[in-house]
Design a protein around this motif. Sequence first.
Motif, mmCIF file in Angstrom:
data_model
loop_
_atom_site.group_PDB
_atom_site.id
_atom_site.type_symbol
_atom_site.label_atom_id
_atom_site.label_comp_id
_atom_site.label_asym_id
_atom_site.label_seq_id
_atom_site.Cartn_x
_atom_site.Cartn_y
_atom_site.Cartn_z
ATOM 1 N N GLN B 11 -0.165 -46.073 28.080
ATOM 2 C CA GLN B 11 -0.827 -44.995 27.376
ATOM 3 C C GLN B 11 -1.449 -44.049 28.394
ATOM 4 O O GLN B 11 -2.055 -44.497 29.366
ATOM 5 N N VAL B 12 -1.297 -42.763 28.150
ATOM 6 C CA VAL B 12 -1.960 -41.743 28.955
ATOM 7 C C VAL B 12 -2.911 -40.978 28.045
ATOM 8 O O VAL B 12 -2.503 -40.520 26.979
ATOM 9 N N LEU B 13 -4.153 -40.878 28.447
ATOM 10 C CA LEU B 13 -5.175 -40.176 27.667
ATOM 11 C C LEU B 13 -5.791 -39.064 28.500
ATOM 12 O O LEU B 13 -5.791 -39.134 29.738
ATOM 13 N N LYS B 14 -6.352 -38.106 27.812
ATOM 14 C CA LYS B 14 -7.191 -37.116 28.476
ATOM 15 C C LYS B 14 -8.639 -37.569 28.361
ATOM 16 O O LYS B 14 -9.031 -38.258 27.406
ATOM 17 N N THR B 15 -9.448 -37.162 29.331
ATOM 18 C CA THR B 15 -10.877 -37.487 29.293
ATOM 19 C C THR B 15 -11.466 -37.078 27.951
ATOM 20 O O THR B 15 -11.246 -35.957 27.481
ATOM 21 N N GLY B 16 -12.206 -38.010 27.343
ATOM 22 C CA GLY B 16 -12.861 -37.736 26.079
ATOM 23 C C GLY B 16 -12.090 -38.199 24.854
ATOM 24 O O GLY B 16 -12.674 -38.319 23.767
ATOM 25 N N GLN B 17 -10.807 -38.471 25.015
ATOM 26 C CA GLN B 17 -10.029 -38.964 23.885
ATOM 27 C C GLN B 17 -10.385 -40.417 23.606
ATOM 28 O O GLN B 17 -10.917 -41.137 24.459
ATOM 29 N N LEU B 78 -11.781 -47.660 23.109
ATOM 30 C CA LEU B 78 -12.421 -46.719 24.018
ATOM 31 C C LEU B 78 -12.790 -45.496 23.182
ATOM 32 O O LEU B 78 -11.906 -44.795 22.680
ATOM 33 N N GLU B 79 -14.064 -45.244 22.999
ATOM 34 C CA GLU B 79 -14.506 -44.158 22.123
ATOM 35 C C GLU B 79 -14.354 -42.793 22.787
ATOM 36 O O GLU B 79 -13.988 -41.824 22.148
ATOM 37 N N SER B 80 -14.632 -42.716 24.073
ATOM 38 C CA SER B 80 -14.542 -41.460 24.814
ATOM 39 C C SER B 80 -14.073 -41.802 26.227
ATOM 40 O O SER B 80 -14.878 -42.116 27.100
ATOM 41 N N SER B 84 -12.633 -43.415 35.016
ATOM 42 C CA SER B 84 -12.985 -44.740 35.550
ATOM 43 C C SER B 84 -12.416 -45.882 34.713
ATOM 44 O O SER B 84 -12.421 -47.039 35.144
ATOM 45 N N GLN B 85 -11.924 -45.553 33.530
ATOM 46 C CA GLN B 85 -11.334 -46.576 32.673
ATOM 47 C C GLN B 85 -9.816 -46.693 32.872
ATOM 48 O O GLN B 85 -9.158 -47.479 32.184
ATOM 49 N N SER B 109 -1.636 -53.869 29.240
ATOM 50 C CA SER B 109 -1.530 -52.483 28.778
ATOM 51 C C SER B 109 -2.015 -51.591 29.913
ATOM 52 O O SER B 109 -3.167 -51.702 30.330
ATOM 53 N N ARG B 110 -1.123 -50.729 30.381
ATOM 54 C CA ARG B 110 -1.476 -49.850 31.507
ATOM 55 C C ARG B 110 -1.991 -48.540 30.945
ATOM 56 O O ARG B 110 -1.252 -47.805 30.284
ATOM 57 N N LEU B 111 -3.256 -48.254 31.203
ATOM 58 C CA LEU B 111 -3.919 -47.062 30.669
ATOM 59 C C LEU B 111 -4.271 -46.116 31.809
ATOM 60 O O LEU B 111 -4.879 -46.521 32.795
ATOM 61 N N THR B 112 -3.881 -44.852 31.641
ATOM 62 C CA THR B 112 -4.249 -43.808 32.598
ATOM 63 C C THR B 112 -5.060 -42.754 31.863
ATOM 64 O O THR B 112 -4.649 -42.258 30.816
ATOM 65 N N VAL B 113 -6.232 -42.434 32.425
ATOM 66 C CA VAL B 113 -7.093 -41.405 31.843
ATOM 67 C C VAL B 113 -7.151 -40.238 32.818
ATOM 68 O O VAL B 113 -7.597 -40.393 33.965
ATOM 69 N N LEU B 114 -6.690 -39.096 32.367
ATOM 70 C CA LEU B 114 -6.627 -37.911 33.237
ATOM 71 C C LEU B 114 -7.880 -37.064 33.123
ATOM 72 O O LEU B 114 -8.558 -37.084 32.066
#
Lengths: 109, 114
Positions: B11-17, B78-80, B84-85, B109-114
């Motif tokens: 999963q790739v997320l943007k900061t705050g998602q 993850l709420e926001s 660092s997550q 689960s590999r998570l990337t937060v941009l």
Amino acid sequence: KNEVEQSPQNLTAQEGEFITINCSYSVGISALHWLQQHPGGGIVSLFMLSSGKKKHGRLIATINIQEKHSSLHITASHPRDSAVYICAVGLGGADGLTFGKGTHLIIQP
Amino acid sequence: NAGVTQTPKFQVLKTGQSMTLQCAQDMNHNSMYWYRQDPGMGLRLIYYSASEGTTDKGEVPNGYNVSRLNKREFSLRLESAAPSQTSVYFCASSEWLANTGELFFGEGSRLTVL
């Protein structure tokens, strides 16, 4: 908090060699786990022990409670044994484990 | 026998998602755990559930919430999301407390937060 130290951090050996990975911890524990993580990430439990010695195939795990030390041995090592080996210890409480940083083992043909 | 199943695997997320990692086990285990794995560090416990209906904080709970939906399922939210997550997250289960029984892990689960 229990500190868990593994040695060596990295180990490269030739096929057929006898391998030893060590794990030391700082406080008394109720159980110690050895885990294997292959490239690609999956983690598999190899052993859980609280005293003595356990053997499974070519793998042997020992623990010395007095010295707060455990060893994982691999006999007749094979390239498919290449993986990260992780030691984890648990106290008597309900929560999870404290993990070492792992030993990265490469067995060359 | 599926064991422990985690979704999504990537999963790739943007900061705050926000997002939820799902975990289910089919071994009738009482205890379930969420760990994160970061380079150069050992696995660290985020939250655990010793039994159905109970959840407790682990070593690194800030920024996460969990739900033990039933005996089979344990989700991590993850709420926001923050950079660092970015990590690899593992769900695990054991018959009863990690100190007394073998641990079974999901595939991660590999998570990337941009």
